[in-house]
Design a protein around this motif. Sequence first.
Motif, PDB file in Angstrom:
ATOM      1  N   GLY A 147       0.806  -1.213   0.000  1.00 53.51           N
ATOM      2  CA  GLY A 147       0.000   0.000   0.000  1.00 53.51           C
ATOM      3  C   GLY A 147       0.839   1.262   0.000  1.00 53.51           C
ATOM      4  O   GLY A 147       0.418   2.299  -0.506  1.00 53.51           O
ATOM      5  N   PHE A 196       2.661   2.251  -3.908  1.00 56.07           N
ATOM      6  CA  PHE A 196       1.894   2.912  -4.973  1.00 56.07           C
ATOM      7  C   PHE A 196       1.860   4.436  -4.815  1.00 56.07           C
ATOM      8  O   PHE A 196       2.271   5.148  -5.736  1.00 56.07           O
ATOM      9  CB  PHE A 196       0.500   2.303  -5.052  1.00 56.07           C
ATOM     10  N   THR A 235       3.109  -1.482 -10.061  1.00 49.51           N
ATOM     11  CA  THR A 235       2.650  -1.691  -8.686  1.00 49.51           C
ATOM     12  C   THR A 235       1.487  -2.677  -8.625  1.00 49.51           C
ATOM     13  O   THR A 235       1.367  -3.414  -7.655  1.00 49.51           O
ATOM     14  CB  THR A 235       2.268  -0.367  -8.009  1.00 49.51           C
ATOM     15  N   TRP A 236       0.636  -2.702  -9.656  1.00 45.35           N
ATOM     16  CA  TRP A 236      -0.425  -3.702  -9.667  1.00 45.35           C
ATOM     17  C   TRP A 236       0.186  -5.100  -9.723  1.00 45.35           C
ATOM     18  O   TRP A 236      -0.262  -6.012  -9.019  1.00 45.35           O
ATOM     19  CB  TRP A 236      -1.368  -3.493 -10.853  1.00 45.35           C
ATOM     20  N   ASN A 293       1.657  -5.862  -6.277  1.00 47.55           N
ATOM     21  CA  ASN A 293       0.650  -6.045  -5.230  1.00 47.55           C
ATOM     22  C   ASN A 293      -0.237  -7.263  -5.463  1.00 47.55           C
ATOM     23  O   ASN A 293      -0.522  -8.016  -4.534  1.00 47.55           O
ATOM     24  CB  ASN A 293      -0.215  -4.793  -5.101  1.00 47.55           C
ATOM     25  N   MET A 342      -5.845  -0.689  -4.570  1.00 43.28           N
ATOM     26  CA  MET A 342      -4.801   0.305  -4.750  1.00 43.28           C
ATOM     27  C   MET A 342      -5.341   1.731  -4.758  1.00 43.28           C
ATOM     28  O   MET A 342      -4.626   2.665  -4.421  1.00 43.28           O
ATOM     29  CB  MET A 342      -4.031   0.005  -6.036  1.00 43.28           C
TER      30      MET A 342
END
Length: 112
Positions: A13, A16, A47-48, A51, A67
Amino acid sequence: MAFPKIIATMAGGFIFPFLLRLVWGKLCDNFGPIGGWLAAGFIVGTTWTLNHGVGLIFQSGDAWIDMAWAAGTGLFVASALSGDDVGKGIGMVINAIIGGVLGGYILYCLYV
């Protein structure tokens, strides 16, 4: 949720909004509107993948975190800590919540 998963979720978290604040403006300044598209692809895509693909963010139970919550919260806190006007930000947060509730209700009506 186990403690290591909590730490991994918090790290995912954090990454991002950190990258958004660090890189997005620079790409837009250097490349103009195309820089915004590049930032959207590189920052959000990377980042996706970290994560959700690698699994830094763990979603369990009834709590739903994605996100967008990380970006909104992280950027709001960063702006508040850097001395920006929090009053303007709170108005935008309220409008975003109203828009999200309205959008969710419309989707609910479509699928009921």
